[in-house]
Scaffold this active site. Structure first.
Site, PDB file in Angstrom:
ATOM      1  N   CYS A  77       0.829  -1.211   0.000  1.00 27.22           N
ATOM      2  CA  CYS A  77       0.000   0.000   0.000  1.00 27.22           C
ATOM      3  C   CYS A  77       0.867   1.266   0.000  1.00 27.22           C
ATOM      4  O   CYS A  77       1.509   1.545  -1.002  1.00 27.22           O
ATOM      5  CB  CYS A  77      -0.983  -0.062   1.163  1.00 27.22           C
ATOM      6  SG  CYS A  77      -2.470   0.866   0.833  1.00 27.22           S
ATOM      7  N   HIS A 117      -3.475  -5.007   1.755  1.00 25.06           N
ATOM      8  CA  HIS A 117      -2.815  -5.245   3.058  1.00 25.06           C
ATOM      9  C   HIS A 117      -2.810  -6.734   3.433  1.00 25.06           C
ATOM     10  O   HIS A 117      -3.664  -7.162   4.230  1.00 25.06           O
ATOM     11  CB  HIS A 117      -3.558  -4.471   4.152  1.00 25.06           C
ATOM     12  CG  HIS A 117      -3.303  -3.008   4.151  1.00 25.06           C
ATOM     13  ND1 HIS A 117      -2.472  -2.385   5.047  1.00 25.06           N
ATOM     14  CD2 HIS A 117      -3.772  -2.029   3.341  1.00 25.06           C
ATOM     15  CE1 HIS A 117      -2.439  -1.086   4.812  1.00 25.06           C
ATOM     16  NE2 HIS A 117      -3.225  -0.845   3.777  1.00 25.06           N
ATOM     17  N   GLU A 127      -1.080  -8.231   5.543  1.00 27.05           N
ATOM     18  CA  GLU A 127      -0.840  -8.433   6.988  1.00 27.05           C
ATOM     19  C   GLU A 127      -2.154  -8.505   7.767  1.00 27.05           C
ATOM     20  O   GLU A 127      -2.161  -8.880   8.934  1.00 27.05           O
ATOM     21  CB  GLU A 127       0.078  -7.325   7.532  1.00 27.05           C
ATOM     22  CG  GLU A 127      -0.555  -5.971   7.782  1.00 27.05           C
ATOM     23  CD  GLU A 127      -0.732  -5.128   6.510  1.00 27.05           C
ATOM     24  OE1 GLU A 127      -0.568  -5.663   5.397  1.00 27.05           O
ATOM     25  OE2 GLU A 127      -1.070  -3.935   6.639  1.00 27.05           O
TER      26      GLU A 127
HETATM   27  N1  LIG Z   1      -3.432   1.990   3.300  1.00 24.38           N
HETATM   28  C1  LIG Z   1      -2.513   2.741   2.761  1.00 24.38           C
HETATM   29  O1  LIG Z   1      -1.307   2.515   2.904  1.00 24.38           O
HETATM   30  C2  LIG Z   1      -3.010   3.932   2.006  1.00 24.38           C
HETATM   31  C3  LIG Z   1      -1.941   4.689   1.292  1.00 24.38           C
HETATM   32  C4  LIG Z   1      -2.459   6.064   0.927  1.00 24.38           C
HETATM   33  N2  LIG Z   1      -3.242   6.043  -0.269  1.00 24.38           N
HETATM   34  C5  LIG Z   1      -1.275   7.012   0.788  1.00 24.38           C
HETATM   35  O2  LIG Z   1      -1.240   7.867   0.040  1.00 24.38           O
HETATM   36  O3  LIG Z   1      -0.349   6.911   1.501  1.00 24.38           O
END
Ligand SMILES: NC(=O)CC[C@H](N)C(=O)O
Length: 215
Positions: free
Chosen positions: A78, A202, A204
């Protein structure tokens, strides 16, 4: 085996707990020197602008780039995927520093705002053929990014079908109201380039450990 987990912000505790369930020790990384004690690194999800500011404050960027250049395994989930990308769009004003190395362009909030977070069964043929288990993986997408394009050395490990009436503007996905359903377009949500792995979701937060095994 000891895996480093960048512990500036975001879901680093959850990654360390997931590693522990696999019998692997995860250690928190907050300072450049600490990277010398680990042979691989997870950059967790969280909020990439905040994480980048903290990384800058702790002078971590040069050491992180060096770690990637040395070919050590790095997995970005992410916000971590955003960190690893060579290019990110939809950034906050002023932009943010990236580690880079993964030859792709990422849209920072492709799927919209926090309340548009969702879970979905992803088709993961590469993961299933390498690690066995089901052909699908439960993806948890929290204000998630997506990969817009990839270079020739990048393998796509998972994509997600979104209706093509979701049109990209500079900072978010905007839905155009149409009477008829539009055909689906596949958006890339997991990639691998050599020892670099990136997932927009995610792992995890799910019990399926196959992304950890592949990493
Ligand atoms: N769950 C996440 O890590 C979201 C990331 C988020 N979109 C960002 O800009 O950091």
């Amino acid at each position: 085996m000891v895996v480093g987990v960048l512990a500036l912000q975001g879901s680093f505790n959850e990654h360390i707990a997931a590693l522990k369930r696999l019998g692997v020790k995860g250690v928190e990384i907050r300072k450049p020197d600490q990277l010398q004690n680990v042979s691989s690194l997870i950059i967790p999800g969280g909020e990439s602008t905040t994480m980048a500011r903290l990384a800058e404050y702790h002078n971590l960027f040069p050491a992180l780039r060096e770690f990637v250049k040395m070919g050590k395994p790095v997995w970005g989930t992410c916000a971590g995927l955003i960190f690893l990308a060579n290019k990110a769009v939809g950034q906050k004003l002023g932009g943010q520093e990236l580690v880079g190395g993964l030859d792709c362009t990422v849209h920072r909030n492709f799927f919209g705002s926090q309340i548009q977070s969702f879970e979905a069964e992803l088709s993961v043929p590469a993961l299933a053929s390498q690690e066995g288990g089901p052909e699908t993986f439960r993806g948890v997408f929290i204000r998630a990014p997506a990969v817009l394009d990839v270079g020739p050395d990048v393998d796509v490990l998972a994509d997600y079908p979104v209706p093509s009436n979701k049109v990209l503007y500079s900072s978010s996905t905007v839905e155009i109201q149409e009477e008829n359903a539009m055909p689906e377009k596949k958006v890339i949500v997991a990639v691998r380039q050599g020892n670099l792995l990136g997932t927009a979701f995610h792992p995890e937060l799910t019990a399926d450990t196959r992304w950890y095994i592949i990493f």
